[in-house]
Design a protein around this motif. Structure first.
Motif: not given
Length: 366
Positions: A39-53
């Motif tokens: 859904m939201t693509g691959d992530v890598n260390i250091g990426d800036e992400v928006v979270l649903n908290t």
């Protein structure tokens, strides 16, 4: 309605079939988060992400995790390129899937020309944790029969969240998966339970089908306010299409809440007030004191007047699980802590094998 925060990916603990278990740095605090990579693509260390908290801030147990809404360093998703049917419709997260029913689908005619399930056995549970014990007992005794799992949208919507499904598929114990409603991500996507059942029979040639929601369940302590109430309409659909409906009762003697002791009020409500057709309800022959309470509940709610209640001797659940190296947990309890719950799901498999083999099926047709 939604609490959102920005964090940095600190580490990637695990990548499993569309689900990334990661750790994020949220204002200097390292916390757990999940990423649905399709859904939201691959992530890598250091990426800036928006979270649903939201769930973590509410201190929820089930579903109490951070989820990535978007990766600001990678806005691409990995979902299927085809399809025109939308799930999570009219929300910012709507996704398109290649639904079995679509006009362009190679299976469209299978759906259109369907006539009957021909007494295909379909087992319906109310909790996702019923899946593993049922599958273990069924497949240990029927390794060459085809078992299909239909996941409803009563709880988790992405099937990727289920480690049970991932494990059972890796071990070859579930042959195919189908997601319905707004649930998505299975081997096949369908619009509703009717077309999913037709797909299981006509497209996948299933010998047996198991239906339940994904991980999680919503309950309110009220008679009708729980998502497991979907068991009733699903059982109705099976009967309507000419299938053989088998209902797993929710049974526990470990739950401290009186309304869930013995046969849960959830199951009693479904069997007494919600389902409109007669169904088959296997009951494990527990020890005398526990079975006495269950029989009293069956009598008081007049379940035998409406349904086929069958008592099944089953001491095999733990051995069946061990045979495949499977562990189970429900509401935080393992097999030893809540064996009656897991035995109920396993006994549905033994009942199915008793009455739905090729030699005896015809005797049970309506």
């Amino acid at each position: 309605m939604i609490s959102k925060r920005v964090a940095i990916v600190e580490s990637i603990v695990d990548r499993t079939n569309g689900l990334d278990d990661i750790r994020v740095n949220l204002n200097g605090d390292i916390q757990r988060a999940y990423n649905y990579s399709k859904m939201t693509g691959d992530v890598n260390i250091g990426d800036e992400v928006v979270l649903n908290t939201t769930a973590v801030e509410l201190s929820l147990g089930t579903g109490g995790y951070h989820f990535i809404i978007a990766n600001l360093n990678n806005l691409e998703s990995n979902l299927t390129e085809g399809g025109h049917i939308m799930k999570l419709r009219y929300t910012p997260f709507q996704v398109k899937v290649d639904s079995v029913e679509e006009q362009e689908s190679p299976y469209h005619d299978n759906i259109e020309n369907f006539s009957s399930l021909d007494n295909m056995p379909v087992v319906v549970g109310t909790l996702h944790s019923m899946l593993t014990p049922f599958v273990a007992s069924y497949k240990k005794n029927n390794p060459n029969k085809k078992l299909v799992y239909i996941m409803t949208d009563g709880a988790a919507l992405p099937i990727f969240l289920s480690k049970n499904v991932s494990t059972l598929k890796e071990k070859g114990l579930i042959d195919n998966t189908i997601t319905i409603g707004n649930a998505f991500g299975a081997d096949y996507d369908c619009i509703n339970i009717y077309t999913a059942l037709i797909t299981a029979k006509e497209v996948l040639k299933a010998d047996a089908v198991f239906v339940s929601m994904g991980p999680g369940i919503a309950g309110t302590g009220t008679k009708y306010g729980f998502t497991g109430i979907e068991q009733g309409p699903i059982l109705d659909a099976i009967k309507k299409l000419g299938g053989f409906p088998i209902a797993i009762p929710r049974i526990s003697f470990a739950d401290k809440r009186d309304r869930h002791r013995g046969i849960s009020h959830h199951s009693l409500t479904v069997f007494k007030d919600i389902v409109n057709v007669d169904v088959n309800i296997p009951i494990t022959t527990y020890d005398e004191e526990k079975l006495s309470l269950i029989k009293e509940q069956i009598i008081n709610n007049k379940l035998k007047d409406k349904h086929n209640v069958v008592y099944i001797k089953n001491d095999n659940t733990q051995n069946d699980l061990n045979h495949f190296g499977l562990k189970v947990r429900s509401m935080g309890r393992n097999y030893e802590q809540d064996k009656e719950f897991f035995d109920a799901a396993s006994s549905a498999a033994y009942y199915l094998m008793e009455v739905c083999d090729e030699r005896r099926r015809k005797d049970h047709k309506q």
